[in-house]
Design an enzyme around this catalytic site. Structure first.
Site, PDB file in Angstrom:
ATOM      1  N   ASP A 234      57.194 -84.369 -30.098  1.00  0.00           N
ATOM      2  CA  ASP A 234      58.062 -85.503 -29.741  1.00  0.00           C
ATOM      3  C   ASP A 234      58.940 -85.921 -30.920  1.00  0.00           C
ATOM      4  O   ASP A 234      60.123 -86.212 -30.758  1.00  0.00           O
ATOM      5  CB  ASP A 234      57.215 -86.712 -29.318  1.00  0.00           C
ATOM      6  CG  ASP A 234      56.720 -86.606 -27.884  1.00  0.00           C
ATOM      7  OD1 ASP A 234      57.280 -85.833 -27.093  1.00  0.00           O
ATOM      8  OD2 ASP A 234      55.755 -87.339 -27.554  1.00  0.00           O
TER       9      ASP A 234
ATOM     10  N   HIS B 102      61.512 -83.325 -24.943  1.00  0.00           N
ATOM     11  CA  HIS B 102      60.870 -82.003 -24.999  1.00  0.00           C
ATOM     12  C   HIS B 102      61.897 -80.867 -25.031  1.00  0.00           C
ATOM     13  O   HIS B 102      61.711 -79.879 -25.744  1.00  0.00           O
ATOM     14  CB  HIS B 102      59.889 -81.819 -23.842  1.00  0.00           C
ATOM     15  CG  HIS B 102      58.795 -82.857 -23.838  1.00  0.00           C
ATOM     16  ND1 HIS B 102      58.014 -83.116 -22.752  1.00  0.00           N
ATOM     17  CD2 HIS B 102      58.391 -83.722 -24.809  1.00  0.00           C
ATOM     18  CE1 HIS B 102      57.146 -84.087 -23.050  1.00  0.00           C
ATOM     19  NE2 HIS B 102      57.371 -84.473 -24.290  1.00  0.00           N
TER      20      HIS B 102
ATOM     21  N   HIS C 140      51.317 -82.732 -30.074  1.00  0.00           N
ATOM     22  CA  HIS C 140      52.345 -83.222 -29.152  1.00  0.00           C
ATOM     23  C   HIS C 140      53.183 -84.329 -29.790  1.00  0.00           C
ATOM     24  O   HIS C 140      54.386 -84.417 -29.554  1.00  0.00           O
ATOM     25  CB  HIS C 140      51.768 -83.686 -27.812  1.00  0.00           C
ATOM     26  CG  HIS C 140      52.869 -83.982 -26.839  1.00  0.00           C
ATOM     27  ND1 HIS C 140      53.538 -82.989 -26.142  1.00  0.00           N
ATOM     28  CD2 HIS C 140      53.505 -85.140 -26.542  1.00  0.00           C
ATOM     29  CE1 HIS C 140      54.511 -83.530 -25.441  1.00  0.00           C
ATOM     30  NE2 HIS C 140      54.515 -84.834 -25.651  1.00  0.00           N
TER      31      HIS C 140
ATOM     32  N   HIS D 278      57.856 -93.011 -29.909  1.00  0.00           N
ATOM     33  CA  HIS D 278      59.309 -92.889 -29.701  1.00  0.00           C
ATOM     34  C   HIS D 278      60.104 -94.045 -30.296  1.00  0.00           C
ATOM     35  O   HIS D 278      61.167 -93.843 -30.870  1.00  0.00           O
ATOM     36  CB  HIS D 278      59.619 -92.760 -28.216  1.00  0.00           C
ATOM     37  CG  HIS D 278      59.098 -91.491 -27.618  1.00  0.00           C
ATOM     38  ND1 HIS D 278      59.589 -90.258 -27.962  1.00  0.00           N
ATOM     39  CD2 HIS D 278      58.103 -91.268 -26.733  1.00  0.00           C
ATOM     40  CE1 HIS D 278      58.935 -89.327 -27.301  1.00  0.00           C
ATOM     41  NE2 HIS D 278      58.020 -89.910 -26.547  1.00  0.00           N
TER      42      HIS D 278
HETATM   43 ZN   LIG Z   1      56.239 -85.968 -25.271  1.00  0.00          ZN
END
Ligand SMILES: [Zn+2]
Length: 281
Positions: free
Chosen positions: A235, A71, A231, A258
């Site tokens: 990311d 973040h 969001h 991720h």
């Molecule tokens: Zn995040």
């Protein structure tokens, strides 16, 4: 001599739940650098990056590990800040409200100053795709004249459902208006499994949007109606910042997370290395 400008955030780590702090100072040298008490500094590109499904962790050559970097890195990249020195206490970057808004706000006064030093962008010349067939996820980097994102998330049979976000040119203003405020989210039904895996110890309704069967349990944490996909974009931008420079390319993400973001980062790091070697030859 002028004092270097710094900004500091304190709070608790989303995953460790312990108090931690992060400080960003105007970079004395080019690049996004992590600085340590042992006097060592490393460029973000030198860190080994691992995505554990809920966040990105960096391991540096001196053996130090820092969790949940995405973040803060997202805010730096989103605002176009590519020269900065980052110091972290407590092994994790504070969760704040689970978005990048607090970081972006703290960094905003420095943008004009820092933004003046141009960092050469990394131009995507040819398409590169990474896939996770088990999750039906994919992420592609395509040639484009500006930095853009197309992102689709799909959580069947939940309130989230399918959400899509598209911007051909995701610049600083779009980042601040449309992305920075989107908070970390999780499904109410996942919380127990997360906790027993030792993750999300610092997660609470103040820093995580919790989605129940019929919608958000803490509706005030939903900054945009399609905050979940935004969001994911937040990311993605944070993970791509691990290349240490702005990107010219369009990023096409389908159900990615991720792990996949970081697979693409390592592919792109190899492309960057090859380009450097060719230039040297
Ligand atoms: Zn995040």
């Amino acid at each position: 001599m002028n004092e270097r400008k710094t900004v500091r955030w304190e709070g608790k780590g989303l995953h460790t739940g312990v108090s931690c702090a992060a400080e960003v100072a105007e970079g004395a040298f080019p690049g996004l650098r992590f600085a340590f008490r042992d006097g060592k500094t490393y460029r973000v590109e030198e860190a080994l990056a691992v995505g554990d499904g809920r966040g990105s962790t960096l391991s540096f050559p001196n053996g130090i590990t820092i969790r949940t970097v995405e973040h803060l890195l997202s805010a730096l990249s989103g605002l176009g800040i590519w020269d900065a020195e980052i110091r972290v206490e407590g092994g994790e970057i504070p969760a704040l409200d689970g978005s990048a808004e607090g970081f972006a706000e703290g960094l905003a006064p420095f943008v004009r100053h820092w933004g003046d030093r141009e960092t050469r962008p990394f131009q995507i010349d040819a398409p590169i795709t990474v896939r996770d067939p088990q999750r039906g996820a994919s992420l592609a980097a395509l040639p484009a004249a500006s930095f853009g994102v197309s992102c689709v998330i799909d959580y069947p049979e939940t309130w989230i459902g399918t959400q899509a976000y598209y911007r051909e040119c995701l610049d600083r203003a779009v980042y601040r208006d449309e992305i920075a405020k989107a908070r970390t989210f999780c499904l109410d039904s996942e919380i127990e499994a997360l906790r027993s895996a030792g993750l999300g110890k610092g997660g609470d309704p103040g820093n995580t949007l919790v989605i129940g069967e019929n919608g958000p349990l803490n509706r005030e944490a939903l900054a945009y109606p399609d905050g979940c996909v935004r969001h994911k974009v937040l990311d993605l931008i944070g993970d791509l910042a691990l290349l240490g420079r702005p990107l010219l390319g369009h990023f096409l993400a389908f159900r990615s997370g991720h792990g996949l973001h970081l697979s693409l980062v390592s592919r792109l790091r190899r492309v960057l290395e090859d380009t450097k070697n060719e230039n040297r030859a």
